[in-house]
Motif scaffolding. Structure first.
Motif, PDB file in Angstrom:
ATOM      1  N   ILE A 143       0.579  -1.261  -0.038  1.00 58.31           N
ATOM      2  CA  ILE A 143       0.018  -0.102   0.018  1.00 58.31           C
ATOM      3  C   ILE A 143       0.910   1.075  -0.146  1.00 58.31           C
ATOM      4  N   ARG A 144       1.987   1.257   0.780  1.00 62.65           N
ATOM      5  CA  ARG A 144       2.949   2.207   1.045  1.00 62.65           C
ATOM      6  C   ARG A 144       3.383   2.585  -0.542  1.00 62.65           C
ATOM      7  N   ASP A 145       3.795   1.586  -1.193  1.00 62.85           N
ATOM      8  CA  ASP A 145       4.573   1.632  -2.404  1.00 62.85           C
ATOM      9  C   ASP A 145       3.580   2.172  -3.551  1.00 62.85           C
ATOM     10  N   THR A 146       2.278   1.814  -3.526  1.00 61.97           N
ATOM     11  CA  THR A 146       1.254   2.320  -4.411  1.00 61.97           C
ATOM     12  C   THR A 146       1.138   3.820  -4.200  1.00 61.97           C
ATOM     13  N   PHE A 147       0.872   4.224  -2.914  1.00 62.41           N
ATOM     14  CA  PHE A 147       0.753   5.573  -2.562  1.00 62.41           C
ATOM     15  C   PHE A 147       1.894   6.530  -3.167  1.00 62.41           C
TER      16      PHE A 147
ATOM     17  N   LEU B 191       0.225  10.283   4.363  1.00 68.04           N
ATOM     18  CA  LEU B 191      -0.135   8.618   4.284  1.00 68.04           C
ATOM     19  C   LEU B 191       0.921   7.935   3.757  1.00 68.04           C
ATOM     20  N   THR B 192       1.951   8.470   3.028  1.00 68.98           N
ATOM     21  CA  THR B 192       2.936   7.383   2.792  1.00 68.98           C
ATOM     22  C   THR B 192       4.028   7.308   3.919  1.00 68.98           C
ATOM     23  N   GLU B 193       4.162   8.264   4.681  1.00 70.32           N
ATOM     24  CA  GLU B 193       4.964   8.279   5.792  1.00 70.32           C
ATOM     25  C   GLU B 193       4.470   7.353   7.062  1.00 70.32           C
ATOM     26  N   GLU B 194       3.032   7.413   7.008  1.00 72.31           N
ATOM     27  CA  GLU B 194       2.329   6.762   8.102  1.00 72.31           C
ATOM     28  C   GLU B 194       2.481   5.415   7.865  1.00 72.31           C
TER      29      GLU B 194
END
Length: 105
Positions: free
Chosen positions: A21-25, A63-66
């Protein structure tokens, strides 16, 4: 002491999912990019899309950081549980080896 159980496989899968999910964001382009007045029919709508794009960049970064933090926490938790489980199993094996055969427990 109460019995507690950690589903290490589920924690590991959660960490992998959070990583995806992080990579997608992190990679996701601005959804408003590429539209012009001809596409939207109005400068007002185009301005709204531009404002959205600016906000999207900021919030996507946050969001990516979180998500990165959550990914790290769950990955560390899985590794810690796995290590603890391994250490406990080793301690139990040593205890079993040290006890004379046929001794009651």
């Amino acid at each position: 002491m109460g019995d507690q159980e950690a589903d290490i496989a589920r924690i590991e899968e959660t960490a992998r999912s959070l990583g995806r999910i992080r990579d997608t964001f992190a990679e996701r382009a601005n959804p408003a990019e590429g539209y012009g007045v001809d596409d939207l029919g109005s400068d007002k709508i185009l301005d709204a899309f531009d404002t959205f794009a600016d906000n999207w960049k900021i919030h996507r970064r946050q969001l990516t950081e979180e998500l990165e933090k959550l990914h790290g926490i769950t990955k560390s938790a899985a590794q810690s549980y796995e290590g603890l489980d391994h250490e406990l199993a080793e301690a139990l094996r040593r205890t079993d080896q040290e006890q004379p055969k046929g001794a009651g427990r």
